[in-house]
Design a protein around this motif. Structure first.
Motif, PDB file in Angstrom:
ATOM      1  N   SER A  94       0.733  -1.520   0.156  1.00 21.85           N
ATOM      2  CA  SER A  94       0.407  -0.203  -0.151  1.00 21.85           C
ATOM      3  C   SER A  94       1.343   1.001  -0.392  1.00 21.85           C
ATOM      4  CB  SER A  94      -0.852  -0.174   1.294  1.00 21.85           C
ATOM      5  OG  SER A  94      -0.008  -0.011   2.024  1.00 21.85           O
ATOM      6  N   GLU A 152       0.693   3.075   2.478  1.00 22.56           N
ATOM      7  CA  GLU A 152       1.072   3.461   3.245  1.00 22.56           C
ATOM      8  C   GLU A 152       2.116   2.701   3.947  1.00 22.56           C
ATOM      9  OE1 GLU A 152      -3.251   5.399   2.778  1.00 22.56           O
ATOM     10  OE2 GLU A 152      -2.076   3.205   2.461  1.00 22.56           O
ATOM     11  N   ASP A 199       5.335   4.016   2.211  1.00 21.12           N
ATOM     12  CA  ASP A 199       5.833   6.502   2.727  1.00 21.12           C
ATOM     13  C   ASP A 199       5.958   5.292   4.131  1.00 21.12           C
ATOM     14  OD1 ASP A 199       4.583   7.843   0.897  1.00 21.12           O
ATOM     15  OD2 ASP A 199       2.425   7.278   1.147  1.00 21.12           O
TER      16      ASP A 199
END
Length: 293
Positions: free
Chosen positions: A184, A186, A189
């Motif tokens: 993902s 996320e 990141d």
């Protein structure tokens, strides 16, 4: 929570979990990843009573060089010495070492050079030691194609590209190397800030130039490199994890593992890509536990 410790030429940042009185396990990330690769692995091992240490390698996250004059080397001997210095600084030896990519290389070499400080080894795809004497010999074209990122970094255009596009560069490699892992935004990141380390570009570029003999190594590691060049076997109990869906190519033949690791405990085959601990955390933790720490 991030802790730091003076370890050799570095102020090494690391995360700790589990029982400080438990058997030590050090988990080592690769390029271009960071400690987030081991979040779920570390949690599982901590539940089993281990004392888990996950360091940021040189050039990543909060880890910093202590002296501005120190060469920002990414050579294999430097990575291994960093690991040995960390074991000493935290008084962890003998510890179980587990890693992949750059981290697997550091773990293999540390276990090779100072086996008395290593209780066991888990390495993804086997003997991650660079044979620098043969580095100029081309591989099969299909394998060469996967190494585009290394050749890109051999020139200044590549250095500038990495400097300007650290996150984009890493994301491309994540996708190519783990083609079946639907990570993902996320997840990516959470790792990407580690590439903002001021030494990241220098360390990475030096690594991919040194391994082909295009630049000199740090003289401080010349004796270590000479020992590594003998390509000795790793004589600690070892689990070799083969990632069969790695976008960088298939793992070595199991017979090759037995040559390099005379005390091979197990050789599990995992249907995952390059980011093995992040893609299969339960299975990776199980592989570490095979060493019965």
């Amino acid at each position: 929570m991030v802790e730091t410790v003076h370890a050799g030429v570095l102020e090494t940042a690391f995360e700790r979990s589990g029982d400080p009185a438990g058997p030590p396990v050090v988990l080592l990330h690769g390029f271009p990843y960071d400690v987030r690769a081991y979040d779920r692995v570390a949690a599982r091992l901590a539940e089993r009573g281990a004392h888990v240490i996950v360091p940021y390698l040189r050039g990543y996250g909060p880890t910093r060089f202590l002296d501005d004059a120190t060469m920002r080397s990414g050579q294999q001997a430097a990575l291994a010495q960093d690991l040995l210095d960390l074991l000493a600084a935290l008084d962890l030896a003998p510890a179980v070492l587990a890693g992949y990519d750059w981290g697997g290389r550091a773990a293999c070499i540390a276990a090779m050079l100072e086996p008395e400080r290593v209780a066991g080894l888990v390495t993804v795809d086997g003997y991650n030691v660079q044979d620098l004497a043969r580095a100029a010999q081309p591989a099969e074209p299909e394998q060469e194609r996967h190494r585009w990122y290394q050749y890109y970094l051999h020139g200044e255009r590549g250095r500038t590209g990495l400097e300007r596009h650290r996150r984009e560069f890493a994301r491309v490699l994540w996708r190519e190397w783990s083609p079946e892992w639907a990570f993902s935004d996320e997840e990516f990141d959470a790792t990407a800030p580690s590439f903002d380390n001021p030494d990241f570009v220098d360390v990475v570029v030096h690594s991919y130039r040194h391994r082909y003999g295009l630049v000199d190594g740090d003289p401080a590691y010349a004796q270590l490199e000479a020992r590594i060049a003998q390509l000795p076997p790793v004589r600690v109990p070892t689990v070799v994890v083969d990632a069969t869906r790695d976008g960088l190519g298939p793992p070595p033949d199991p017979a090759e593992h037995r040559l390099h690791f005379p005390h091979l405990v197990a050789n599990p085959q995992l249907s995952v890509g390059h980011a093995t601990p992040q893609e299969a955390p339960r299975l990776f933790a199980d592989a570490v536990a095979l060493l019965r720490f």
